[in-house]
Scaffold this active site. Structure first.
Site, mmCIF file in Angstrom:
data_model
loop_
_atom_site.group_PDB
_atom_site.id
_atom_site.type_symbol
_atom_site.label_atom_id
_atom_site.label_comp_id
_atom_site.label_asym_id
_atom_site.label_seq_id
_atom_site.Cartn_x
_atom_site.Cartn_y
_atom_site.Cartn_z
ATOM 1 N N THR A 81 40.254 74.173 -7.919
ATOM 2 C CA THR A 81 39.493 74.576 -9.099
ATOM 3 C C THR A 81 38.560 73.459 -9.540
ATOM 4 O O THR A 81 38.660 72.326 -9.075
ATOM 5 C CB THR A 81 40.428 74.938 -10.263
ATOM 6 N N HIS A 82 37.667 73.780 -10.440
ATOM 7 C CA HIS A 82 36.755 72.817 -11.046
ATOM 8 C C HIS A 82 36.992 72.827 -12.559
ATOM 9 O O HIS A 82 37.471 73.829 -13.107
ATOM 10 C CB HIS A 82 35.306 73.210 -10.763
#
Length: 217
Positions: A81-82
């Site tokens: 994820t970011h």
């Protein structure tokens, strides 16, 4: 070309009982007996237990997979994820180790799920083009529908689908599920599996046989 050939030779030496057909398997991965990995698939830091197979053009990272799993084509597993609360989601603004991005010289603390393992139980069926996020756990006997995006843990023998993946139903009644989990049949030796193979189409007959042999506690 020579480097690729040498890696192919070493891969066959390292995983003598697995069938790797044009796949890219990292040397820190572990493939147990009769595992099959088909063309175009990449495995990075994975452990795949006996008799499981992974279809074409899949991408698996940091995944522990149980025995007797069936994986369709183009499945992606171990997705990271970011940060969504930072000014930018671009990795170069928070990590010098993020592949594919330019690092701007300052690291911010961010606990990305791409550093967490995915744990997949035994006898799990994952449909084509499913996506499984990093850090997710999938229980024994679960079914992940084609194209599903799995963002949270899936219980044993659940059937899930959709984006994000949601429970559709369970494969069996709760009593049957409990007994199947207690049996841990996927750990049986190969000779015993051959003996019980004729009963695999009927869970009730299968469990009655194991119960009569005192193999369900």
């Amino acid at each position: 070309m020579i480097k690729k050939l040498l890696k192919s030779i070493y891969t066959k030496y390292k995983f003598p009982s697995a069938h790797i057909a044009g796949a890219n398997v990292s040397l820190d991965s572990v493939l147990e007996k009769n595992v099959k990995v088909l063309k175009g698939t990449t495995l990075g830091s994975c452990r795949i237990n006996s008799f499981s197979y992974i279809g074409t053009n899949c991408d698996f990272a940091r995944t522990n997979m149980g025995s007797f799993c069936s994986v369709g084509p183009e499945v992606i597993c171990g997705v990271g994820t970011h940060p969504t609360t930072h000014v930018s989601t671009y990795p170069g603004f928070y990590s010098k180790n993020a592949s594919g991005s330019y690092f701007f010289g300052f690291e911010h603390e961010f606990s990305s799920t791409d550093k967490k393992n995915v744990d997949i139980g035994a006898d799990v069926w994952i449909g084509a083009r499913a996506i499984i996020m990093g850090g997710v756990s999938i229980g024994h006997g679960a079914i992940i529908g084609a194209g599903a995006v799995v963002t949270k843990d899936i219980p044993p023998y659940a059937i899930v689908g959709g984006v994000p993946a949601k429970l559709i139903r369970y494969r069996f009644e709760s009593e049957v599920i409990e007994k199947l989990l207690l049996s841990e049949w996927w750990k049986f030796p190969e000779e015993k599996l051959k003996q019980i193979a004729p009963m695999m189409s009927d869970p009730v007959v299968f469990l009655d046989k194991l119960n009569s042999n005192h193999e369900i506690r």
